[in-house]
Scaffold this motif. Structure first.
Motif, PDB file in Angstrom:
ATOM      1  N   VAL A 231      -2.668  31.106 -21.790  1.00  0.00           N
ATOM      2  CA  VAL A 231      -2.303  31.734 -20.523  1.00  0.00           C
ATOM      3  C   VAL A 231      -2.087  33.235 -20.738  1.00  0.00           C
ATOM      4  N   PRO A 232      -2.329  34.050 -19.708  1.00  0.00           N
ATOM      5  CA  PRO A 232      -2.311  35.506 -19.878  1.00  0.00           C
ATOM      6  C   PRO A 232      -0.935  36.147 -19.923  1.00  0.00           C
ATOM      7  N   ALA A 233       0.077  35.407 -19.471  1.00  0.00           N
ATOM      8  CA  ALA A 233       1.425  35.985 -19.426  1.00  0.00           C
ATOM      9  C   ALA A 233       2.454  34.870 -19.477  1.00  0.00           C
ATOM     10  N   ASN A 234       3.626  35.175 -19.997  1.00  0.00           N
ATOM     11  CA  ASN A 234       4.709  34.203 -19.978  1.00  0.00           C
ATOM     12  C   ASN A 234       5.310  34.139 -18.583  1.00  0.00           C
ATOM     13  N   GLY A 235       6.022  33.065 -18.321  1.00  0.00           N
ATOM     14  CA  GLY A 235       6.622  32.885 -17.008  1.00  0.00           C
ATOM     15  C   GLY A 235       6.449  31.458 -16.529  1.00  0.00           C
ATOM     16  N   MET A 236       6.702  31.231 -15.243  1.00  0.00           N
ATOM     17  CA  MET A 236       6.644  29.886 -14.684  1.00  0.00           C
ATOM     18  C   MET A 236       5.225  29.546 -14.216  1.00  0.00           C
ATOM     19  N   TYR A 237       4.775  28.354 -14.605  1.00  0.00           N
ATOM     20  CA  TYR A 237       3.467  27.859 -14.183  1.00  0.00           C
ATOM     21  C   TYR A 237       3.632  26.517 -13.481  1.00  0.00           C
ATOM     22  N   GLN A 238       2.738  26.260 -12.544  1.00  0.00           N
ATOM     23  CA  GLN A 238       2.712  24.967 -11.862  1.00  0.00           C
ATOM     24  C   GLN A 238       1.368  24.303 -12.120  1.00  0.00           C
ATOM     25  N   VAL A 239       1.423  23.056 -12.558  1.00  0.00           N
ATOM     26  CA  VAL A 239       0.221  22.263 -12.817  1.00  0.00           C
ATOM     27  C   VAL A 239       0.175  21.131 -11.798  1.00  0.00           C
ATOM     28  N   THR A 240      -0.952  20.991 -11.100  1.00  0.00           N
ATOM     29  CA  THR A 240      -1.089  19.903 -10.136  1.00  0.00           C
ATOM     30  C   THR A 240      -2.389  19.146 -10.395  1.00  0.00           C
ATOM     31  N   VAL A 241      -2.419  17.903  -9.932  1.00  0.00           N
ATOM     32  CA  VAL A 241      -3.624  17.082 -10.029  1.00  0.00           C
ATOM     33  C   VAL A 241      -3.547  16.001  -8.964  1.00  0.00           C
ATOM     34  N   ARG A 242      -4.680  15.656  -8.410  1.00  0.00           N
ATOM     35  CA  ARG A 242      -4.767  14.512  -7.498  1.00  0.00           C
ATOM     36  C   ARG A 242      -5.011  13.277  -8.354  1.00  0.00           C
ATOM     37  N   ALA A 243      -4.121  12.309  -8.296  1.00  0.00           N
ATOM     38  CA  ALA A 243      -4.267  11.127  -9.147  1.00  0.00           C
ATOM     39  C   ALA A 243      -3.357  10.005  -8.668  1.00  0.00           C
ATOM     40  N   PHE A 244      -3.764   8.788  -8.977  1.00  0.00           N
ATOM     41  CA  PHE A 244      -2.885   7.643  -8.753  1.00  0.00           C
ATOM     42  C   PHE A 244      -3.032   6.651  -9.894  1.00  0.00           C
ATOM     43  N   ASP A 245      -2.000   5.838 -10.047  1.00  0.00           N
ATOM     44  CA  ASP A 245      -1.962   4.805 -11.075  1.00  0.00           C
ATOM     45  C   ASP A 245      -1.765   3.466 -10.372  1.00  0.00           C
ATOM     46  N   ARG A 246      -2.664   2.525 -10.632  1.00  0.00           N
ATOM     47  CA  ARG A 246      -2.517   1.183 -10.060  1.00  0.00           C
ATOM     48  C   ARG A 246      -2.017   0.241 -11.141  1.00  0.00           C
ATOM     49  N   TYR A 247      -0.916  -0.429 -10.852  1.00  0.00           N
ATOM     50  CA  TYR A 247      -0.341  -1.398 -11.793  1.00  0.00           C
ATOM     51  C   TYR A 247      -0.928  -2.773 -11.513  1.00  0.00           C
ATOM     52  N   VAL A 248      -1.811  -3.238 -12.391  1.00  0.00           N
ATOM     53  CA  VAL A 248      -2.447  -4.567 -12.336  1.00  0.00           C
ATOM     54  C   VAL A 248      -3.347  -4.709 -11.105  1.00  0.00           C
ATOM     55  N   GLY A 249      -2.758  -4.875  -9.929  1.00  0.00           N
ATOM     56  CA  GLY A 249      -3.503  -4.981  -8.678  1.00  0.00           C
ATOM     57  C   GLY A 249      -2.727  -4.282  -7.575  1.00  0.00           C
ATOM     58  N   THR A 250      -3.318  -4.199  -6.385  1.00  0.00           N
ATOM     59  CA  THR A 250      -2.674  -3.465  -5.300  1.00  0.00           C
ATOM     60  C   THR A 250      -1.324  -4.074  -4.928  1.00  0.00           C
TER      61      THR A 250
END
Length: 379
Positions: A231-250
């Motif tokens: 990263v180009p500078a120190n400080g606060m960063y936010q990381v986001t992602v679109r994702a889901f986790d399915r446990y076994v079945g719906t």
């Protein structure tokens, strides 16, 4: 020496091969035997291809020596020339590949200059360096070509930094997603996980339609997929992602969600010894599901404890459709982390999966909130 016979496994059912009586004859250094092989080897060296100047000079010397032996009758000299060309052919091929990579890198950086939001001075410096490489590439050695590729990587990094990024604030964060390689798991319109580590067991879908969604799935797998970013500078960063986790079945996943049980998969960001973790959103979570079908891809449904029916994705295509709903902001996962050493690792991992468990993800993003951000670390 190895001798053998090769065949293919995709022949028609009525195809076969019959062979017998291998014969190996030692010809020594007979000029009439070695000469045709040497002539073929000479013809196979294409000096018109772009390669390192040092490699080309050496190849030309070998060709000159070889041609000189052809004018005589010394079979041993011809054989030595043949062996020298054969020994150097791999060096030639590697050099040609290297310079092809350099040309590709130059074009990639040149294209990026047009779309970059970097400062004009940065773009001008990059354009100047591109001109320098183009003007001198014909004289470059392999070492100089490697050095140019490294400098072009630095140029691309600088182009990824929007002008004034250092002035980012909580109110006006700066998008630095360009620092992530294949953040949406595609490159030039094709599926790609370039830049990501720990990807064993991933898939893009089980047919062309699913692959066209350009997302990634880990089905019934433990995994730790991550990427290290400068990263180009120190400080606060936010990381986001679109994702889901399915446990076994719906239905089983909804039961976990309703009980307040965290999903097995988690988004994480790490800098130095500091790590911030957040469980990925459940597939069957009311805040992400829809009370009506979206109508894209294959969807399924579940009933809540209050007998309300909700619809959720059931394949890659529908998952991306749900991810892309900007109004609903479905399956958005995020963490904040304060960087103090210029390094950042981002990733998703899962351990102790069960049969039927699956994680689908797309669209990582990285935002810089500035050195004076008042945001707290966490998710």
């Amino acid at each position: 020496m190895r001798v053998g016979v090769k065949g293919a496994t995709n022949q028609l059912g009525d195809s076969w091969a019959i062979f017998t009586r291998f014969k190996l004859t030692y010809q020594g250094f007979k000029a009439d035997v070695v000469k045709p092989a040497l002539e073929t080897a000479i013809a196979g060296v294409d000096l018109t291809k772009v390669m390192g100047s040092d490699v080309k000079t050496k190849a030309q010397e070998l060709i000159t020596t070889a041609n000189a032996t052809l004018a005589g009758t010394d079979g041993k000299a011809m054989f030595d020339a043949l062996a020298a060309i054969a020994s150097y052919s791999e060096t030639i091929d590697k050099s040609v590949t290297l310079f092809s990579s350099l040309s590709t890198k130059m074009q990639s950086v040149a294209d990026y200059v047009e779309s970059s939001e970097a400062a004009e001075t940065v773009k001008a410096d990059v354009a100047e360096y591109l001109g320098e490489v183009e003007a001198n590439m014909a004289t470059y050695t392999d070492a100089q070509a490697n050095e140019a590729i490294e400098k072009l990587e630095e140029c691309r990094y600088k182009l990824a930094l929007p002008a004034g990024y250092e002035n980012a604030t909580d109110e006006e964060p700066v998008n630095l997603t360009a620092l992530i390689q294949t953040p949406s798991f595609e490159k030039d319109g094709e599926n790609s996980i370039e830049g990501w580590e720990g990807t064993t067991g991933y898939n893009f879908g089980n047919d062309a339609t699913q692959k066209a969604a350009l997302a990634v799935e880990f089905y019934e797998k433990d995994f730790d997929m991550y990427q290290d970013i400068k990263v180009p500078a120190n400080g606060m960063y936010q990381v986001t992602v679109r994702a889901f986790d399915r446990y076994v079945g719906t239905a089983e996943d909804y039961a976990q969600y309703a009980e307040g049980t965290k999903s097995l998969a988690e988004l994480y960001a790490k800098t130095g010894e500091n790590e911030v973790v957040k469980p990925i959103e459940h597939l069957a979570s009311d805040v992400n599901a829809s009370t009506e079908k979206i109508g894209i891809g294959n969807e399924t449904s579940y009933n809540t404890n209050d007998e309300i029916e909700y619809f959720v994705p059931n394949d890659m295509v529908s998952a991306v459709a749900y991810f892309s709903d900007a109004t609903a902001q479905r399956y958005l996962n995020g963490v904040n982390i304060k960087v103090t050493d210029g390094t950042l690792r981002i990733g998703i991992r899962q351990a102790d999966h069960k049969n039927g468990c699956g994680v689908i993800m797309d669209d990582f993003q990285l935002w810089y909130l500035g050195a004076d951000s008042q945001k707290e670390e966490g998710g």
